[in-house]
Design an enzyme around this catalytic site. Structure first.
Site, short mmCIF file in Angstrom:
data_model
loop_
_atom_site.label_atom_id
_atom_site.label_comp_id
_atom_site.label_asym_id
_atom_site.label_seq_id
_atom_site.Cartn_x
_atom_site.Cartn_y
_atom_site.Cartn_z
N ASP B 8 -34.40 29.30 -8.34
CA ASP B 8 -34.32 30.56 -9.22
C ASP B 8 -33.85 29.86 -10.65
OD1 ASP B 8 -33.75 33.01 -9.95
OD2 ASP B 8 -31.59 32.72 -9.70
N ASP B 10 -32.19 32.23 -13.75
CA ASP B 10 -31.04 32.88 -14.23
C ASP B 10 -29.79 32.98 -13.31
OD1 ASP B 10 -32.56 32.94 -16.58
OD2 ASP B 10 -32.98 35.24 -16.26
N LYS B 150 -40.29 36.77 -4.01
CA LYS B 150 -39.98 35.30 -4.07
C LYS B 150 -40.45 34.53 -2.89
CE LYS B 150 -36.86 35.30 -8.10
NZ LYS B 150 -35.68 34.49 -8.53
N ASP B 173 -29.02 32.92 -6.50
CA ASP B 173 -27.86 33.51 -6.46
C ASP B 173 -27.82 35.03 -6.16
OD1 ASP B 173 -29.20 33.90 -9.24
OD2 ASP B 173 -26.93 34.59 -9.94
N ASP B 177 -33.33 37.32 -4.93
CA ASP B 177 -33.76 35.97 -4.21
C ASP B 177 -33.63 36.32 -2.74
OD1 ASP B 177 -33.80 34.20 -6.53
OD2 ASP B 177 -31.66 34.21 -6.60
#
Lengths: 223, 223
Positions: B8, B10, B150, B173, B177
């Site tokens: 990931d 950001d 994802k 995070d 996700d």
């Protein structure tokens, strides 16, 4: 005293295959923390410039398409349109090896393409006849409108911030940076810069591909 | 042995205001030089992911729009389309504070928007009724098609490289996700991860915002 730094990206902050120098990013962040405004001006498309602005943490506007379009505070301002460049590319695609770049879908003021060596002379001649501006960024050929170049972006920034030529430092390496190197501002370049760029530079670093940034920033006392 | 790392962006490679960790980039480049395939999967638009791939030097495909679209070797593959998400956003814009993100012009399989706190409950209810998938990436709300997440991207990569779950490490995070953290692969997270993500992690680093990358990569012997 330098208040604004205008940076080219490919070949100036990156190596030949466009990997960005982490040392360059670190020193850009240092200059920004010293209240210098940093702006990027590239041949790349505006969403890529948006990504660079976000992830590096650039505090000034960023320009794509060699100065034809600006992003500032989530607002996009195109200064030209791509009707004529697009017509030109359609035309030359019929008779030459010119092949559109996949990034054209994100271009708003110009088009980019690649072509075989043997067609360059013909295409340059046609471009000059059409009154358009054509430039090689080393990664692609770019067809733009007349007056659409990096000096246009620098002049725009100068007005935006109400500053003088002597407050401005531009850094670039390629012939698509030449227009801004013809301005009466401070100009510096990495060791990998073209001879034309070096000839117009006030300071030429002995370091290449992004590692010149710390050296140039120290020379101009911005870090 | 880890062969593929899915990251990931950001909050995982960046801080809260999305400035990317230079230490994270350095260690990603190290893993790549050790022949690990690295892929990025983000809620961001595909041209921004193209920029990250280019300038970091990512060797695997990159996915935008939470897995809905992939870029690999200058080829863009959208796996969904944005007709239904766009209709949904048009609809809720009439009765709530939902405001389109300016990046939607570069989205092909989803739409992103922001809204006032008080409308969240209503909009989530409408999204669930419409059969679409809605997720908060902390920077925007994303409306996607059913099955667009994802985990879809990770499954695609697994087939593409013909590898097993045990060869894959995912790092993320946020709750967008979660789908990939529900897969039976190796999973790690930074100290700033959500509690849901931490609960599903095999390894939680004590470092946040990109500085966990070296720690996690050492734990899994990829650098």
């Amino acid at each position: 005293m330098i208040k604004l730094i205008v940076l080219d990206v490919d070949g100036t902050l990156t190596d030949k295959i466009r990997k960005i120098s982490l040392d360059a990013i670190e020193n850009i962040r240092k200059a920004i923390s010293n209240n210098i405004v940093v702006s990027l001006v590239s041949g790349n498309v505006i969403p890529v410039m948006f990504g660079l602005k976000t992830y590096i943490g650039i505090n000034g506007p960023v320009f794509g398409e060699n100065g034809g379009i600006m992003l500032n505070d989530s607002k996009i301002t195109p200064f030209f349109d791509k009707t004529l460049p697009e017509q030109f590319l359609n035309e030359i695609s019929k008779t030459t090896s010119a092949r559109e770049m996949f990034t054209n879908k994100w271009r708003e003021t110009s088009v980019a393409f690649t072509m075989d060596e043997e067609d360059i002379k013909t295409v340059l001649k046609k471009a000059s006849e059409s009154g358009l501006y054509i430039v090689d960024s080393k990664f692609a050929w770019h067809i733009m409108n007349k007056g659409q170049n990096k000096a246009f972006a620098v002049e725009h920034l100068k007005k935006l911030y109400g500053i003088n030529n002597s407050d401005i430092l531009v850094i670039g390496d390629s012939d698509n940076d030449l227009n801004m190197f013809e301005l009466d501002v401070h100009k510096a370049s990495p060791s990998n810069a073209s001879q034309n760029i070096k000839n117009l530079s006030e300071y030429v670093s002995k370091y290449p591909y992004g590692s010149e940034i710390v050296d140039i920033f120290e020379y101009y006392n911005v870090i």
